[in-house]
Scaffold this active site. Structure first.
Site, PDB file in Angstrom:
ATOM      1  N   SER A 241      53.525  17.592  93.004  1.00  0.00           N
ATOM      2  CA  SER A 241      53.111  18.864  92.395  1.00  0.00           C
ATOM      3  C   SER A 241      51.688  18.323  91.894  1.00  0.00           C
ATOM      4  CB  SER A 241      53.712  19.480  91.409  1.00  0.00           C
ATOM      5  OG  SER A 241      53.940  18.545  90.176  1.00  0.00           O
ATOM      6  N   LYS A 242      50.831  19.353  91.757  1.00  0.00           N
ATOM      7  CA  LYS A 242      49.489  19.199  91.411  1.00  0.00           C
ATOM      8  C   LYS A 242      49.304  18.398  89.908  1.00  0.00           C
ATOM      9  CE  LYS A 242      46.678  22.730  92.937  1.00  0.00           C
ATOM     10  NZ  LYS A 242      46.131  24.066  92.610  1.00  0.00           N
ATOM     11  N   ARG A 243      50.704  18.637  89.108  1.00  0.00           N
ATOM     12  CA  ARG A 243      50.493  18.232  87.704  1.00  0.00           C
ATOM     13  C   ARG A 243      50.488  16.765  87.865  1.00  0.00           C
ATOM     14  NH1 ARG A 243      55.228  20.535  85.776  1.00  0.00           N
ATOM     15  NH2 ARG A 243      54.978  21.917  87.802  1.00  0.00           N
ATOM     16  N   GLY A 245      49.189  14.583  90.033  1.00  0.00           N
ATOM     17  CA  GLY A 245      48.410  13.993  90.844  1.00  0.00           C
ATOM     18  C   GLY A 245      47.664  14.876  91.841  1.00  0.00           C
TER      19      GLY A 245
END
Ligand code: GLU
Length: 467
Positions: A241-243, A245
């Site tokens: 997920s974006k969170r 990286g």
């Protein structure tokens, strides 16, 4: 003949997982001398992003994944989908649904409160043909496919036999009230019409497959083979997920990862050879890739390994090519890039230290800028020590007399001076390095001095000894 496709929904960027799907389809097609098609699944107008398709084509091009067709754009094929929806309506495999979003919302809330699975309650399924036709001329509607209350099983190329029970699956909407088809319908119709033989996609689509299989059955078509690739995970095993990286391929490109390294790294997220080989050229991947060697357990995206691999690829590039690729990054940092030969020489001295192309400007900054920044710690530790200024004064005099300011000459003269004063070479090398570059680490000292040139070297030494 094998025909596969990559069918992204344009969202504005290409997810790393999307690249893995595209790559595996591409490799499978090339390995089997088949076709790799591109299809843009843009029927969800609420997710429309201006310019997203252009971006997608651009990044696929950067990745070197050439497709063999003029991309199919679903939003331009509404008539085809409508025709197929009508066919299902006529055969009574689908029905119009006139329920308003408010009613559906209310129904869902009641089901949640009663801890029941949220599912359409079938109200409109009960309408007679006449009732439905009459209402259709007055109201907007969606079309739902009828699910079958039977066991649906298929043989996934990667997972083996997979079973679902139709009674647990909702009557999916296949045509929305805006006249656009949903993913399920458009996906099945297009896969069939373009002759797709293998659907290779991420595991998150596994639960859609039974719905697709029913649609194939309703149309009386044979379905393609399905291969669902394992999830991509963060190092803590949560879903990538974006969170935690970057997940956009564009970010990796912009951070200076080489396309070849990224492709090589991504190829290993769910596939391996028996001997666990790590470095593959694209040709080798094409030669060795098979679905049989794809695993079903989640693959961890390990940034450190990607960085390592990128370094390996950077060291394999010719200086010429490396410089060419580094130039946009040097330019972005605000430096003049007109002297290609000079940049080549700077980069040659640093090639073994470059991990990503975006490291380059900082690694060669003291070649590019006159007012270099002196690292404070280096100044304290190396320059502001007793006797150092004296040494640098002598060295400045010696360098001023060198006619031929070459690596060899500078080194000879520096060593001669060390011997004459019984100094350890490090007592001279370290201060000279800090004085001319501002830092304690960098490329081979005498090569660096030659490339900087006598004038700059003397200017910087004089600045230090004058302070
Ligand atoms: N449009 C879907 C996506 O964005 C395609 C899924 C599939 O390959 O069937 O991934």
């Amino acid at each position: 003949m094998v025909i596969v496709r990559f069918a992204p929904s344009p969202t504005g960027y290409l997810h790393i997982g999307g690249l893995r799907t595209a790559l595996y389809n591409y490799l499978f097609a090339r390995h089997n001398k088949g076709k790799f098609l591109l299809r843009i699944e843009d029927t969800d107008r609420t997710r429309y992003v201006e310019g997203a398709v252009e971006e997608l084509l651009k990044i696929l091009n950067w990745c070197g994944l050439e497709y063999d067709n003029t991309p199919t754009i679903q939003s331009q094929r509404l008539d085809i989908y409508k025709k197929h929806v009508n066919e299902l309506l006529e055969k009574d495999f689908a029905y119009r649904c006139f329920c308003t979003p408010e009613r559906l919302e209310e129904m869902r809330n009641i089901q949640i409160a009663k801890k029941q699975p949220s599912k359409y309650d079938g109200t409109c399924k009960k309408l007679s043909k006449q009732e439905s036709d009459k209402m259709a001329s007055e109201k907007t509607f969606t079309v739902r496919m009828k699910m079958l209350a039977e066991e649906i099983s298929f043989n996934d190329v990667i997972r083996g036999e997979v079973k679902f029970h139709g009674s647990l699956i909702d009557d999916q909407i296949i045509l929305k009230s805006d006249g656009y088809p949903t993913y399920h319908l458009a996906n099945v119709v297009d896969d069939h019409l373009t002759g797709i033989t293998h659907v290779i996609r991420g595991e998150e689509w596994l639960s859609s497959t039974p719905k697709h299989i029913i649609l194939y059955k309703y149309f009386n078509w044979t379905h393609p083979a399905f291969a669902h690739l394992p999830l991509l995970l963060n190092p803590d095993k949560s879903k990538l997920s974006k969170r935690q990286g970057d997940v956009a391929v564009e970010d990796y490109r912009d951070k200076g990862f080489l396309q070849e390294a990224l492709i090589n790294y991504i190829s290993l997220l769910g596939w391996s050879t028996e001997d666990s080989q790590q470095i593959f050229s694209k040709e080798e991947l094409v030669e060795k890739f098979t679905l049989e060697r794809c695993g079903k357990s989640g693959a961890i995206f390990d940034l450190q390994k990607l960085i390592w691999m990128n370094g390996e690829y950077i060291r394999k590039l010719s200086i010429e090519e490396l410089t060419r690729r580094a130039i946009p990054f040097i330019q972005k940092s605000g430096f003049d890039v007109s002297d290609f030969e000079f940049l080549k020489k700077c980069i040659a001295l640093e090639q073994d230290k470059i991990k990503t192309l975006s490291d380059v400007p900082n690694l060669i900054v003291f070649f590019l800028k006159d007012d270099i920044i002196y690292d404070e710690k280096a100044m304290l530790k190396v320059i502001k020590k007793e006797g150092v200024i004296e040494i640098l004064k002598n060295i400045t005099d010696i360098y001023a007399k060198i006619q031929n300011f070459t690596t060899q000459e500078i080194e000879n003269e520096t060593r001669k001076y060390a011997e004459s004063k019984s100094l350890k070479t490090s007592q001279i090398f370290h201060p000279v390095r800090v004085a001319v570059s501002g830092r304690t680490e960098g490329p081979s000292l005498f090569h660096m001095l030659e490339l900087l040139g006598k004038e700059k070297v003397l200017f910087r030494l004089n600045k230090i000894i004058g302070e």
